[in-house]
Scaffold this active site. Structure first.
Site, PDB file in Angstrom:
ATOM      1  N   ASP A 295      -8.469   0.009  -2.942  1.00  0.00           N
ATOM      2  CA  ASP A 295      -9.357   1.117  -2.152  1.00  0.00           C
ATOM      3  C   ASP A 295     -10.222   1.543  -3.038  1.00  0.00           C
ATOM      4  OD1 ASP A 295      -9.607   2.895  -0.654  1.00  0.00           O
ATOM      5  OD2 ASP A 295      -8.038   2.429   0.766  1.00  0.00           O
TER       6      ASP A 295
ATOM      7  N   SER B 107      -6.418   6.030   7.416  1.00  0.00           N
ATOM      8  CA  SER B 107      -7.703   7.034   6.610  1.00  0.00           C
ATOM      9  C   SER B 107      -7.632   8.205   7.114  1.00  0.00           C
ATOM     10  CB  SER B 107      -9.250   6.630   6.191  1.00  0.00           C
ATOM     11  OG  SER B 107      -9.518   7.171   5.711  1.00  0.00           O
TER      12      SER B 107
ATOM     13  N   HIS C 292     -10.330  -0.471   1.562  1.00  0.00           N
ATOM     14  CA  HIS C 292      -9.589   0.312   2.665  1.00  0.00           C
ATOM     15  C   HIS C 292     -10.161   0.121   4.132  1.00  0.00           C
ATOM     16  CE1 HIS C 292      -9.283   4.846   3.901  1.00  0.00           C
ATOM     17  NE2 HIS C 292     -10.561   4.657   4.190  1.00  0.00           N
TER      18      HIS C 292
END
Lengths: 287, 287
Positions: free
Chosen positions: A231, A154, A264
């Site tokens: 995600d 991320s 995610h």
């Protein structure tokens, strides 16, 4: 001043025949105490210099997150790879409002050097992870500084891509999990880059993987990126298609894999972390 | 009353081709809402009934701990084993002082049924993990109730050994990481057993693996136990030599492995968790 001054081992745990350590030290660059983690594989414990992958965590995480949640240490032990995990921001800088939002300030350093007050005194994670931390950890652990990779999740994926493109001779291998590929064009990035770097968008390009590719920066190795197609941040913050397009235009080798149903979380990261380490090992000529 | 009433999936994450789920439900046995976790391997997601290992965590832990920290899910996926993780105690029972000590009350249910007020109304993790939870989770997930194993860490290792010895036909395979093998003789156990079961020590024997072996309870499979020799609780709380002695006297097959330098943490557990799953798979006739 000695870089290893005031270095403290906070925790040390044998693990998979190697060892996990958590350190704290006084960072000259950050002007604060800072923490980082290290996994040394059995070969390094035996005194051999081993290649090393720096793993950058995402928003709200710490130096512990990747080591605890990636489930990657068995594979790192097998491959003979070390892992180094910096924190995600300075801690206790005393900037007003730094603890107010989870996507700005503490836990959200974006792996860059802030140029704007009041952030610029301490929020210098860019220089920290590319200079001070490698110099320190490679002085105290048997790491081979000529075989250094970088990965991240991320915001950490953003950090990995950006720094590998900026210094491809320093970071010889690169991968990312669900990275922020184009922070200049998404809400998380716009908020952070405005605060840290100011409103002049030209200054943002050096910290944006898509902009760096568009400006001609490439990496000699294949970039490996995994992305879950469920995600929750895919459409708004991650937008991996920008990376695909910019890589294709720049002639950058890129393996971007979409995974049906994956989200995610670190449940996603741990599902593919061993493959990422094998990618790094292969590029770094290990195993 | 339907056991699946008020069942809620709190989280669901694809992982290693399978899925991690965290559930909450109303437990009749505990008289409270309760949480548990499940990992289903790819084979189960595809609809196949798979063998299942129940993993009991230690003091202060929750239903999340083993799933997050054991790094065992890749191997569970490969072997086609499900993992079920109960919580370590009732939550919010309202017993005075239950949150005061980390080794008593909340997070410290010891996998037994308390007989003493004020604990006996809710602290019934023994019946919960051996009856209510298996009936519930095996009704809602494709688990093969004829192939059920049990493992655990520290207090959870105690729970695994005790319940496998009490009901060897129900728990067909058993292992433990750094278990409390003889709670009746160590401080953690004496404190908890006195509070939950009263001062009459005869009542403690049914929840003490060494006492159960001495009373003639054995398990038809080999018990696998791993123990770090640098475990900070080794001498005071764990004392695995009592298990070795009792197993030898009872003719119980036991593989107790001591690991130089390893401590009591999940860094130790994760180093050997995949081997434990292979042990369970082998005993359960899987893979």
């Amino acid at each position: 001043m000695n870089d290893t001054a005031e270095l403290q081992v906070r925790e040390e745990h044998p693990c998979h025949g190697g060892v996990v350590r958590f350190y704290e030290h006084t960072s000259r660059v950050l002007g604060l105490r800072a923490r980082f983690g290290v996994f040394l594989p059995p070969a390094a414990v035996a005194g051999q210099k081993v290649p090393v992958v720096y793993a950058l965590a995402g928003l709200t995480c710490t130096e512990e997150t990747f080591l605890i949640k990636s489930a990657a240490l068995a594979e790192a032990a097998r491959l003979g790879l070390a892992i180094v995990t910096p924190d995600t921001s300075p801690r206790g800088a005393g900037v007003e409002g730094e603890d107010k939002d989870w996507d700005m300030g503490t836990g959200a350093g974006f792996y860059l050097d802030a140029t704007q007050a009041p952030w610029s005194d301490h929020y210098r994670m860019g220089t920290y992870i590319t200079q001070e931390l490698p110099a320190l950890v490679e002085a105290i652990c048997p790491l081979d500084g000529t075989r250094r990779g970088i990965t991240g999740h991320s915001m950490g994926g953003h950090g990995a891509l950006v720094h590998a493109l900026r210094a491809p001779a320093f970071w010889k291998s690169v991968s990312a999990f669900a990275p922020i590929v184009h922070p200049a064009a998404v809400p998380w990035g716009e908020k952070a880059l405005t605060a840290y770097l100011g409103t002049e968008r030209e200054a943002w390009q050096q910290y944006d993987a898509v902009c760096l590719l568009e400006a001609g920066h490439t990496h000699p190795s294949t970039i490996l990126v995994d992305q879950g197609d469920a995600d929750q941040f895919l459409e708004r913050e991650l937008q991996p298609w920008h990376l695909e397009k910019a890589a294709a235009a720049a002639g950058q080798k890129l393996t971007l894999r979409r995974h049906a149903g994956y989200d995610h979380s670190y449940w996603f990261v741990q599902s593919f972390a061993a493959e990422h380490l094998r990618h790094h090992a292969q590029v770094l000529g290990q195993g």
